[in-house]
Motif scaffolding. Structure first.
Motif, PDB file in Angstrom:
ATOM      1  N   SER A  92       0.841  -1.188   0.000  1.00 33.59           N
ATOM      2  CA  SER A  92       0.000   0.000   0.000  1.00 33.59           C
ATOM      3  C   SER A  92       0.883   1.248   0.000  1.00 33.59           C
ATOM      4  O   SER A  92       2.031   1.217   0.441  1.00 33.59           O
ATOM      5  CB  SER A  92      -0.909   0.009   1.227  1.00 33.59           C
ATOM      6  N   PHE A  93       0.348   2.354  -0.477  1.00 36.84           N
ATOM      7  CA  PHE A  93       1.059   3.634  -0.464  1.00 36.84           C
ATOM      8  C   PHE A  93       1.317   4.043   0.986  1.00 36.84           C
ATOM      9  O   PHE A  93       0.423   3.912   1.816  1.00 36.84           O
ATOM     10  CB  PHE A  93       0.184   4.691  -1.163  1.00 36.84           C
ATOM     11  N   PRO A  94       2.533   4.517   1.315  1.00 31.15           N
ATOM     12  CA  PRO A  94       3.663   4.882   0.456  1.00 31.15           C
ATOM     13  C   PRO A  94       4.760   3.826   0.379  1.00 31.15           C
ATOM     14  O   PRO A  94       5.891   4.150   0.034  1.00 31.15           O
ATOM     15  CB  PRO A  94       4.191   6.133   1.141  1.00 31.15           C
ATOM     16  N   GLY A  95       4.470   2.556   0.690  1.00 26.01           N
ATOM     17  CA  GLY A  95       5.488   1.529   0.510  1.00 26.01           C
ATOM     18  C   GLY A  95       5.531   0.523   1.638  1.00 26.01           C
ATOM     19  O   GLY A  95       4.526   0.245   2.287  1.00 26.01           O
ATOM     20  N   GLY A  96       6.733  -0.036   1.857  1.00 29.50           N
ATOM     21  CA  GLY A  96       6.929  -1.067   2.858  1.00 29.50           C
ATOM     22  C   GLY A  96       7.717  -2.253   2.348  1.00 29.50           C
ATOM     23  O   GLY A  96       7.965  -3.205   3.090  1.00 29.50           O
ATOM     24  N   GLY A  97       8.127  -2.218   1.070  1.00 24.54           N
ATOM     25  CA  GLY A  97       8.783  -3.363   0.463  1.00 24.54           C
ATOM     26  C   GLY A  97      10.266  -3.483   0.735  1.00 24.54           C
ATOM     27  O   GLY A  97      10.856  -4.526   0.477  1.00 24.54           O
ATOM     28  N   TYR A  98      10.897  -2.430   1.274  1.00 26.65           N
ATOM     29  CA  TYR A  98      12.329  -2.491   1.566  1.00 26.65           C
ATOM     30  C   TYR A  98      12.546  -3.053   2.967  1.00 26.65           C
ATOM     31  O   TYR A  98      13.073  -2.391   3.860  1.00 26.65           O
ATOM     32  CB  TYR A  98      12.953  -1.099   1.472  1.00 26.65           C
ATOM     33  N   ALA A  99      12.139  -4.287   3.159  1.00 27.92           N
ATOM     34  CA  ALA A  99      12.179  -4.888   4.490  1.00 27.92           C
ATOM     35  C   ALA A  99      12.132  -6.406   4.368  1.00 27.92           C
ATOM     36  O   ALA A  99      11.871  -6.950   3.289  1.00 27.92           O
ATOM     37  CB  ALA A  99      11.002  -4.396   5.328  1.00 27.92           C
ATOM     38  N   GLU A 100      12.375  -7.090   5.480  1.00 28.69           N
ATOM     39  CA  GLU A 100      12.314  -8.552   5.479  1.00 28.69           C
ATOM     40  C   GLU A 100      10.880  -9.074   5.516  1.00 28.69           C
ATOM     41  O   GLU A 100      10.623 -10.205   5.072  1.00 28.69           O
ATOM     42  CB  GLU A 100      13.104  -9.101   6.662  1.00 28.69           C
ATOM     43  N   PHE A 101       9.963  -8.284   6.056  1.00 26.73           N
ATOM     44  CA  PHE A 101       8.557  -8.669   6.115  1.00 26.73           C
ATOM     45  C   PHE A 101       7.690  -7.469   5.761  1.00 26.73           C
ATOM     46  O   PHE A 101       8.066  -6.325   6.013  1.00 26.73           O
ATOM     47  CB  PHE A 101       8.166  -9.168   7.516  1.00 26.73           C
ATOM     48  N   ALA A 102       6.509  -7.752   5.195  1.00 26.44           N
ATOM     49  CA  ALA A 102       5.537  -6.688   4.918  1.00 26.44           C
ATOM     50  C   ALA A 102       4.132  -7.241   5.075  1.00 26.44           C
ATOM     51  O   ALA A 102       3.870  -8.409   4.766  1.00 26.44           O
ATOM     52  CB  ALA A 102       5.725  -6.132   3.513  1.00 26.44           C
ATOM     53  N   ALA A 103       3.243  -6.382   5.561  1.00 25.34           N
ATOM     54  CA  ALA A 103       1.818  -6.699   5.625  1.00 25.34           C
ATOM     55  C   ALA A 103       1.175  -6.158   4.353  1.00 25.34           C
ATOM     56  O   ALA A 103       1.197  -4.953   4.107  1.00 25.34           O
ATOM     57  CB  ALA A 103       1.189  -6.069   6.858  1.00 25.34           C
ATOM     58  N   ILE A 104       0.620  -7.057   3.549  1.00 23.52           N
ATOM     59  CA  ILE A 104       0.130  -6.683   2.221  1.00 23.52           C
ATOM     60  C   ILE A 104      -1.357  -7.004   2.113  1.00 23.52           C
ATOM     61  O   ILE A 104      -1.786  -8.099   2.491  1.00 23.52           O
ATOM     62  CB  ILE A 104       0.914  -7.455   1.138  1.00 23.52           C
ATOM     63  N   PRO A 105      -2.170  -6.080   1.619  1.00 26.02           N
ATOM     64  CA  PRO A 105      -3.582  -6.383   1.406  1.00 26.02           C
ATOM     65  C   PRO A 105      -3.760  -7.571   0.470  1.00 26.02           C
ATOM     66  O   PRO A 105      -3.038  -7.688  -0.538  1.00 26.02           O
ATOM     67  CB  PRO A 105      -4.131  -5.093   0.772  1.00 26.02           C
ATOM     68  N   GLU A 106      -4.686  -8.435   0.794  1.00 23.14           N
ATOM     69  CA  GLU A 106      -4.907  -9.633  -0.024  1.00 23.14           C
ATOM     70  C   GLU A 106      -5.173  -9.280  -1.479  1.00 23.14           C
ATOM     71  O   GLU A 106      -4.731  -9.990  -2.397  1.00 23.14           O
ATOM     72  CB  GLU A 106      -6.088 -10.432   0.539  1.00 23.14           C
ATOM     73  N   ASN A 107      -5.864  -8.162  -1.724  1.00 20.48           N
ATOM     74  CA  ASN A 107      -6.247  -7.814  -3.094  1.00 20.48           C
ATOM     75  C   ASN A 107      -5.135  -7.149  -3.894  1.00 20.48           C
ATOM     76  O   ASN A 107      -5.356  -6.719  -5.026  1.00 20.48           O
ATOM     77  CB  ASN A 107      -7.487  -6.923  -3.100  1.00 20.48           C
ATOM     78  N   LEU A 108      -3.924  -7.061  -3.330  1.00 22.08           N
ATOM     79  CA  LEU A 108      -2.797  -6.487  -4.058  1.00 22.08           C
ATOM     80  C   LEU A 108      -1.722  -7.530  -4.353  1.00 22.08           C
ATOM     81  O   LEU A 108      -0.601  -7.187  -4.747  1.00 22.08           O
ATOM     82  CB  LEU A 108      -2.166  -5.331  -3.269  1.00 22.08           C
ATOM     83  N   ALA A 109      -2.051  -8.813  -4.185  1.00 17.85           N
ATOM     84  CA  ALA A 109      -1.072  -9.883  -4.411  1.00 17.85           C
ATOM     85  C   ALA A 109      -1.735 -11.050  -5.129  1.00 17.85           C
ATOM     86  O   ALA A 109      -2.938 -11.276  -5.011  1.00 17.85           O
ATOM     87  CB  ALA A 109      -0.473 -10.350  -3.093  1.00 17.85           C
ATOM     88  N   VAL A 110      -0.906 -11.801  -5.879  1.00 15.52           N
ATOM     89  CA  VAL A 110      -1.350 -13.046  -6.513  1.00 15.52           C
ATOM     90  C   VAL A 110      -0.184 -14.033  -6.456  1.00 15.52           C
ATOM     91  O   VAL A 110       0.938 -13.670  -6.093  1.00 15.52           O
ATOM     92  CB  VAL A 110      -1.805 -12.842  -7.986  1.00 15.52           C
ATOM     93  N   LEU A 111      -0.444 -15.274  -6.823  1.00 17.33           N
ATOM     94  CA  LEU A 111       0.621 -16.263  -6.844  1.00 17.33           C
ATOM     95  C   LEU A 111       1.701 -15.871  -7.843  1.00 17.33           C
ATOM     96  O   LEU A 111       1.403 -15.374  -8.930  1.00 17.33           O
ATOM     97  CB  LEU A 111       0.058 -17.642  -7.202  1.00 17.33           C
ATOM     98  N   LYS A 112       2.939 -16.087  -7.476  1.00 17.24           N
ATOM     99  CA  LYS A 112       4.089 -15.724  -8.307  1.00 17.24           C
ATOM    100  C   LYS A 112       4.103 -16.547  -9.592  1.00 17.24           C
ATOM    101  O   LYS A 112       3.792 -17.738  -9.563  1.00 17.24           O
ATOM    102  CB  LYS A 112       5.377 -15.957  -7.521  1.00 17.24           C
ATOM    103  N   PRO A 113       4.467 -15.920 -10.729  1.00 15.36           N
ATOM    104  CA  PRO A 113       4.645 -16.717 -11.952  1.00 15.36           C
ATOM    105  C   PRO A 113       5.627 -17.858 -11.708  1.00 15.36           C
ATOM    106  O   PRO A 113       6.694 -17.667 -11.122  1.00 15.36           O
ATOM    107  CB  PRO A 113       5.217 -15.698 -12.946  1.00 15.36           C
ATOM    108  N   THR A 114       5.272 -19.031 -12.172  1.00 18.67           N
ATOM    109  CA  THR A 114       6.067 -20.219 -11.867  1.00 18.67           C
ATOM    110  C   THR A 114       7.423 -20.231 -12.568  1.00 18.67           C
ATOM    111  O   THR A 114       8.341 -20.929 -12.134  1.00 18.67           O
ATOM    112  CB  THR A 114       5.293 -21.489 -12.264  1.00 18.67           C
TER     113      THR A 114
END
Length: 314
Positions: A92-114
C-alpha cells in the motif's frame, strides 16, 4: 526484522539499514517474508520529499512498492492464500517493500509466476501494471495499430514494448543507441535512436504514443499522431493535466494521464502473459537490501536499462 528506513527526506544517504518492529497484519492482509523488491522512480521521489504533500511528515518510513516472497501468516478474512504460498504484488502507499517482512492487502497480491525467480517477479508489479493499464485502458489498444513507446529501454518502457506486441500492435521503440538491441530483442518492429533522430519529425503516424518517460507532450507529438490518436503519459505535468481535460470533451486527438492502480486481476493477467512466454522482466542490476542507497543512486542516474532488483537475504 531488518529494513531500510528514512527518518527525514533527502538524498540517498538518508536510507538507513536497521532493526525495526515486524508489522502486524489486519484481517484482510497477509504477512509476507520478502525475498526481493525492486526500485521505481516514485520511490526516490518520495525519499526526496517531492510527494511530501501526500506522504506527510511522520517518520520513520519504509519505502518500496514491489515485492515477491512467501506468505507466512494470513488474516482472519483472507481466503485466497495460505502460509507457504509464493506471491508477488504491491504494498500500500507509500510503501513497505524495503524490508524482510511486509503486511500486504490480499487484493494487491497473486501467486508468483512459476517461471520466474523472486527477483524477476519483484521487478514486475508497478512498472508492468503501469504499461498494461496505459495501453489497454488508456489507449484502448487494438490489433494492428501503430504504437510508439518513448523510453522503451526503461522500467516501464521494456514492459510496454512487450505488452503492446502481445496485444497485437506494430511497435516502434525509442531509446538511446546503446539500448537499441535490447529494445529489438523485446519484439519492437522498429527502433529509433533519439540521439540521432527526433521521432516527432518522422513521417510515420501512430495510433498511440506512450511517453513512458514523460519527455514530450501532445502538442509536441501531434504531427506524428493520427487524427484520432492518443498520447499517453504517466507524469502529471501541468500541460498534460490541462490537455487531458480539454481533449476529453473535443473530437480528434486525445491526451491521457494514466496513474497505476494496483489490483489482483491485472496481476493475474500479467502472470498469464509471463507464463505464456509473451513478456519477461529485464533486470539491469541486483543490489542487496543493505546497499539500497547505492541502488537508489544508480536509478537516479538514468543509466539503468529495465529494472533494478533488490535481493532480501533469507
Amino acid at each position: 526484522m531488518k529494513a531500510v528506513v528514512i527518518r527525514r527526506y533527502g538524498d540517498a544517504q538518508v536510507l538507513q539499514y536497521e532493526d525495526v518492529e515486524q508489522p502486524k497484519i489486519q484481517p484482510t492482509q497477509i504477512l509476507v517474508k520478502i525475498r526481493a523488491s525492486s526500485i521505481n522512480p516514485i520511490d526516490w521521489k518520495i525519499r526526496q520529499g517531492m510527494l511530501s504533500l501526500l506522504t506527510g511528515s511522520k517518520f520513520p518510513k519504509i519505502l518500496g512498492f514491489d515485492v515477491a516472497g512467501d506468505v507466512v501468516e494470513v488474516g482472519s478474512q483472507v481466503t485466497r492464500f495460505k502460509p507457504g504460498d509464493a506471491i508477488y504484488g504491491s504494498t500500500s502507499f507509500p510503501g513497505g517493500g524495503y524490508a524482510e517482512f511486509a503486511a500486504i492487502p490480499e487484493n494487491l497480491a497473486v501467486l508468483k509466476p512459476t517461471n520466474l525467480s523472486y527477483e524477476e517477479a519483484a521487478a514486475i508489479p508497478l512498472a508492468a501494471l503501469t504499461s498494461l493499464q496505459a495501453l489497454r485502458d488508456g489507449g484502448n489498444i487494438q490489433t494492428g495499430q501503430n504504437v510508439l513507446v518513448n523510453g522503451a529501454a526503461g522500467g516501464v518502457g521494456t514492459f510496454a514494448v512487450q505488452i503492446a506486441k502481445a496485444l497485437g500492435a506494430v511497435v516502434t521503440g525509442v531509446s538511446s543507441s546503446r539500448n537499441l538491441d535490447l529494445v529489438k530483442s523485446l519484439g519492437a518492429d522498429r527502433v529509433i535512436d533519439y540521439t540521432q533522430q527526433d521521432f516527432t519529425a518522422d513521417t510515420t503516424e501512430y495510433d498511440i504514443i506512450f511517453d513512458a518517460v514523460g519527455k514530450r507532450s501532445l502538442s509536441q507529438t501531434k504531427k506524428v499522431l493520427k487524427p484520432n490518436g492518443i498520447y499517453i503519459t504517466t507524469l502529471p505535468s501541468a500541460e498534460t493535466v490541462v490537455q487531458s481535460v480539454l481533449t476529453a470533451f473535443l473530437p480528434g486527438q486525445k491526451a491521457k494521464l494514466v496513474l497505476e492502480k494496483p489490483n489482483a486481476k491485472d496481476l493475474v493477467d500479467l502472470k498469464e502473459l509471463i507464463e505464456a512466454g509473451k513478456i519477461r522482466p529485464v533486470i539491469d542490476r541486483t543490489f542487496p537490501l543493505q546497499d539500497l542507497a547505492a541502488a537508489h543512486s544508480y536509478s537516479e542516474s538514468g543509466r539503468a536499462a529495465g529494472k533494478i532488483a533488490i535481493a532480501v537475504a533469507s
